[in-house]
Structure formats: structure tokens, C-alpha cells
Design an enzyme around this catalytic site. Structure first.
Site, mmCIF file in Angstrom:
data_model
loop_
_atom_site.group_PDB
_atom_site.id
_atom_site.type_symbol
_atom_site.label_atom_id
_atom_site.label_comp_id
_atom_site.label_asym_id
_atom_site.label_seq_id
_atom_site.Cartn_x
_atom_site.Cartn_y
_atom_site.Cartn_z
ATOM 1 N N ARG A 93 31.579 46.337 47.638
ATOM 2 C CA ARG A 93 32.189 45.622 48.764
ATOM 3 C C ARG A 93 31.932 46.340 50.082
ATOM 4 O O ARG A 93 32.187 45.801 51.134
ATOM 5 C CB ARG A 93 33.694 45.424 48.512
ATOM 6 C CG ARG A 93 33.928 44.276 47.529
ATOM 7 C CD ARG A 93 35.377 44.006 47.276
ATOM 8 N NE ARG A 93 35.948 44.969 46.359
ATOM 9 C CZ ARG A 93 37.169 44.874 45.858
ATOM 10 N NH1 ARG A 93 37.944 43.879 46.201
ATOM 11 N NH2 ARG A 93 37.616 45.784 45.026
ATOM 12 N N GLN A 94 31.431 47.572 49.998
ATOM 13 C CA GLN A 94 31.156 48.313 51.231
ATOM 14 C C GLN A 94 29.636 48.402 51.389
ATOM 15 O O GLN A 94 29.033 49.453 51.251
ATOM 16 C CB GLN A 94 31.804 49.704 51.143
ATOM 17 C CG GLN A 94 31.957 50.409 52.476
ATOM 18 C CD GLN A 94 32.941 49.738 53.424
ATOM 19 O OE1 GLN A 94 34.028 49.360 53.007
ATOM 20 N NE2 GLN A 94 32.564 49.569 54.679
ATOM 21 N N ASP A 166 37.234 31.544 48.462
ATOM 22 C CA ASP A 166 36.815 31.787 49.850
ATOM 23 C C ASP A 166 35.441 31.162 50.024
ATOM 24 O O ASP A 166 34.762 30.859 49.043
ATOM 25 C CB ASP A 166 36.924 33.259 50.261
ATOM 26 C CG ASP A 166 35.757 34.116 49.870
ATOM 27 O OD1 ASP A 166 34.627 33.793 50.256
ATOM 28 O OD2 ASP A 166 35.991 35.132 49.185
ATOM 29 N N LYS A 191 38.966 31.903 53.598
ATOM 30 C CA LYS A 191 39.863 33.063 53.529
ATOM 31 C C LYS A 191 39.497 34.058 54.617
ATOM 32 O O LYS A 191 38.316 34.239 54.918
ATOM 33 C CB LYS A 191 39.691 33.712 52.150
ATOM 34 C CG LYS A 191 40.489 34.964 51.940
ATOM 35 C CD LYS A 191 40.151 35.617 50.621
ATOM 36 C CE LYS A 191 39.221 36.783 50.775
ATOM 37 N NZ LYS A 191 38.980 37.542 49.553
ATOM 38 N N ASP A 218 35.983 33.265 40.724
ATOM 39 C CA ASP A 218 35.765 34.345 41.687
ATOM 40 C C ASP A 218 35.006 35.480 41.005
ATOM 41 O O ASP A 218 34.897 35.516 39.775
ATOM 42 C CB ASP A 218 37.115 34.846 42.229
ATOM 43 C CG ASP A 218 36.993 35.385 43.659
ATOM 44 O OD1 ASP A 218 35.857 35.556 44.132
ATOM 45 O OD2 ASP A 218 38.034 35.644 44.285
ATOM 46 N N SER A 222 41.483 41.602 42.153
ATOM 47 C CA SER A 222 41.975 42.970 42.274
ATOM 48 C C SER A 222 43.501 42.928 42.403
ATOM 49 O O SER A 222 44.215 43.034 41.419
ATOM 50 C CB SER A 222 41.300 43.626 43.473
ATOM 51 O OG SER A 222 41.781 44.923 43.668
ATOM 52 N N THR A 223 44.002 42.736 43.609
ATOM 53 C CA THR A 223 45.455 42.631 43.774
ATOM 54 C C THR A 223 45.970 41.261 43.335
ATOM 55 O O THR A 223 47.170 41.065 43.169
ATOM 56 C CB THR A 223 45.856 42.820 45.240
ATOM 57 O OG1 THR A 223 45.281 41.749 46.015
ATOM 58 C CG2 THR A 223 45.367 44.149 45.774
ATOM 59 N N THR A 226 44.129 36.907 46.680
ATOM 60 C CA THR A 226 43.184 35.831 47.041
ATOM 61 C C THR A 226 43.399 34.622 46.124
ATOM 62 O O THR A 226 43.555 33.481 46.591
ATOM 63 C CB THR A 226 41.725 36.335 46.891
ATOM 64 O OG1 THR A 226 41.557 37.469 47.733
ATOM 65 C CG2 THR A 226 40.729 35.260 47.237
HETATM 66 C C1 R5P Z 1 36.471 39.055 47.983
HETATM 67 O O1 R5P Z 1 35.888 38.527 48.886
HETATM 68 C C2 R5P Z 1 36.243 38.805 46.521
HETATM 69 O O2 R5P Z 1 35.378 37.761 46.272
HETATM 70 C C3 R5P Z 1 37.558 38.601 45.824
HETATM 71 O O3 R5P Z 1 38.082 37.364 46.211
HETATM 72 C C4 R5P Z 1 38.512 39.698 46.166
HETATM 73 O O4 R5P Z 1 37.917 40.928 45.928
HETATM 74 C C5 R5P Z 1 39.777 39.563 45.376
HETATM 75 O O5 R5P Z 1 40.639 40.590 45.753
HETATM 76 P P1 R5P Z 1 42.191 40.426 45.619
HETATM 77 O O6 R5P Z 1 42.491 40.026 44.213
HETATM 78 O O7 R5P Z 1 42.731 41.772 45.975
HETATM 79 O O8 R5P Z 1 42.631 39.392 46.604
#
Ligand code: R5P
Length: 297
Positions: A93-94, A166, A191, A218, A222-223, A226
Site C-alpha cells: 500500500r506504500q 471503492d 471511498k 475487495d 484490515s480494520t 471500508t
Molecule cells: C484499500 O484501498 C483496500 O482496497 C481495502 O479496501 C482496505 O485496505 C481495507 O482496509 P480496512 O479494512 O482497514 O478498511
């Protein structure tokens, strides 16, 4: 061809070795009392064509170090070729400097793997394909979005719709791919993420979901925020059931609670991450890719 299973992906490596009819290499691993990793090949790898399977699931830094030690040892002991299957490629992601002074973490991983002598890398639903363009060796992004959609086909879906939570290009392509697998429609929500606080906002829009089953597709959960934002919007608009299919279900902290409270009926992920949500195996996807049948976006 021989398969080497790293500590994060022993079961996945076993499945791949069975599907390929290629032996698993015997290895010995342990942790020293101070936490350092010990790795030893118990079989001779001189002249072998190796596939090292190691997902960089949490704890990512530990998994990465294990991979570096395995790869270095394989190269040092004279393996002829070394292909890496890293289903969850952490630090993807970075891939650019979003804020001045940030580390290009994806480039660090790429440089180390190349320097250590990898010949090719395969991954599943990398967050952004820009990451793979950092590699000079062949780097392939395979997708599990079709398999995840097909998994939910077993739930007696009513007029299904696939939703990307997103609307970035990769998210849309994953949703399109999943929709194609089910001959279903797809849509996407927009998003926004605050680069300083990490706060996520999902913009509501009218979706044609009343009375329908929706699968949110997706790359990562993670958390859970989203997907939960998307699920709430879907339920408010009368979606009958909401499912989540994500390639890498990291499920940090209370992600499951957040998702279930947002109205999600079932969460399915792949064995890129070893947890109870791993309902779809990425082994066949990788094996097909090795045989030249790439399931790519
Ligand atoms: C972000 O753009 C990815 O596609 C995922 O939607 C994101 O990493 C999900 O992260 P989280 O569950 O923390 O919202």
C-alpha cells in the site's frame, strides 16, 4: 520442480505440491531464545527448480525476514531457479510517496527479493499493480476474485450484484472479474481516506440493490471499516443479504464485530492468510498460472 513451504504457508505449500505432483522439500525451522529465526534445508537443493511459498501475513516483518533467510539459503546452496509465491504481498500500500519524506516500502521489498536472487514472483490481488512494476524480474498478479464470487454461488444467491467498496481502478477490475464469474452486474462506491488520520469516508449513492444479494469484493479487509461502510449503505438501501469476499482477510482488532454489526451475513477469504475465514484456496490459481493459465485482471 520442488516446493518449499515457509512457516506462514505450510498447508498452502502442501496443497501446491499435491496439485503439481512435485515433492515438498524437507526443512528445519526454529526460533532462538532471543527470537531470531533459524532455517536449514534438510534436502539437497543444488540444481533444483524451487518454488518457495510464503505469505507475508501478519506479523509481516517476521514473515518477510523468514522469506529473506529461506531465499538467501536456496540461492547460496545452488538452486537453479527460485520462484516465489507470496500470496499476500505486504507493504504494497506504500507504493508511492503520498506525503513528503515517506518510505517507498514496496520498493524496499522488491529490491531485497531481487538482490537475494529470486527469479520470478507471483502474488494474489496485489493492492496496486504499480508495485509489481518495481520489479525487474517477472512479477505476476493473479486474482482470487472469481473464485471468491464462485464460493458465494453456493449460497443460493438472489439476483446477485458485485460491489467494489471503492472506485479505484484495481477495485473496479476485481469487481468486474468477480461479476463475470457469476454473470452478474457490478457497481462501485467512492471511498476517501484521510492521509493523516487514516479515517475512511464512503460516499453514499443510489444503488440498484433492493431485495438483492450483494457480494462486496475487495483485496484486503484490515480494520473492516471500508467493507462495513459499504455494507451499511447496502442494507439501508434494502439489500437482502450482504457477503464479503476478500483475498486477504487480515481482520485486525474487532474487524469481525464491526462487519457483523454492519449487517454482513458471511465473510470469506483465501488461504493467503491463515485464519478461520480462509474458505477459498489460492493453490489452484497459482498452479494454473504456472501452467500458463493465468487468472489475471
Ligand atoms: C484499500 O484501498 C483496500 O482496497 C481495502 O479496501 C482496505 O485496505 C481495507 O482496509 P480496512 O479494512 O482497514 O478498511
Amino acid at each position: 520442480m520442488k516446493v518449499v513451504g515457509g512457516p506462514s504457508s505450510l498447508n498452502l505449500a502442501r496443497k501446491i505440491s499435491e496439485l503439481l505432483n512435485a515433492p515438498l522439500v524437507n526443512v528445519k525451522t526454529k526460533r532462538f531464545p532471543d527470537g531470531e529465526f533459524y532455517f536449514k534445508f534438510e534436502d539437497n537443493v543444488l540444481g533444483e527448480h524451487l518454488i518457495i511459498v510464503q505469505s507475508l501475513e501478519p506479523p509481516q516483518d517476521i514473515r518477510a525476514m523468514e522469506l529473506f533467510l529461506m531465499l538467501h539459503t536456496a540461492r547460496d546452496l545452488g538452486a537453479e531457479t527460485i520462484r516465489l509465491f507470496i500470496p499476500y504481498l505486504a507493504y504494497s500500500r506504500q507504493d508511492r510517496r503520498y506525503l513528503d519524506g515517506e518510505c517507498l516500502s514496496s520498493a524496499v521489498i522488491a529490491e531485497i527479493l531481487e538482490q537475494l536472487g529470486a527469479d520470478a514472483i507471483y502474488t494474489i490481488d496485489v493492492h496496486n499493480e504499480r508495485v509489481l512494476r518495481m520489479y525487474k524480474i517477472p512479477a505476476y498478479n493473479l486474482t482470487a476474485s472469481g473464485e471468491l464470487a464462485r464460493y458465494f454461488a453456493g449460497r443460493g444467491l438472489k439476483d446477485p450484484l458485485i460491489l467494489a467498496p471503492d472506485d479505484e481502478e484495481m477495485a473496479r477490475r476485481r469487481a468486474q472479474h468477480a461479476a463475470k464469474a457469476l454473470s452478474a452486474e457490478w457497481d462501485a462506491l467512492e471511498k476517501r481516506r484521510d492521509r493523516y488520520t487514516g479515517e475512511i469516508t464512503t460516499l453514499s449513492k443510489e444503488l440498484n440493490v433492493h431485495g438483492r444479494d450483494v457480494i462486496i469484493i475487495d483485496d484486503i479487509v484490515s480494520t473492516g471499516k471500508t467493507a462495513a461502510n459499504a455494507a451499511k449503505i447496502l442494507r439501508e438501501q434494502g439489500a437482502r443479504r450482504v457477503f464479503i469476499g476478500a483475498s486477504h482477510l487480515l481482520m485486525i482488532n474487532n474487524a469481525e464485530k464491526i462487519l457483523l454489526e454492519s449487517g454482513v451475513e458471511e465473510i470469506a477469504g483465501t488461504d493467503s492468510v491463515t485464519n478461520k475465514y480462509a474458505k477459498v484456496s489460492v493453490a489452484p490459481i497459482f498452479v494454473r498460472a504456472l501452467k500458463g493459465e493465468m487468472e489475471q485482471l
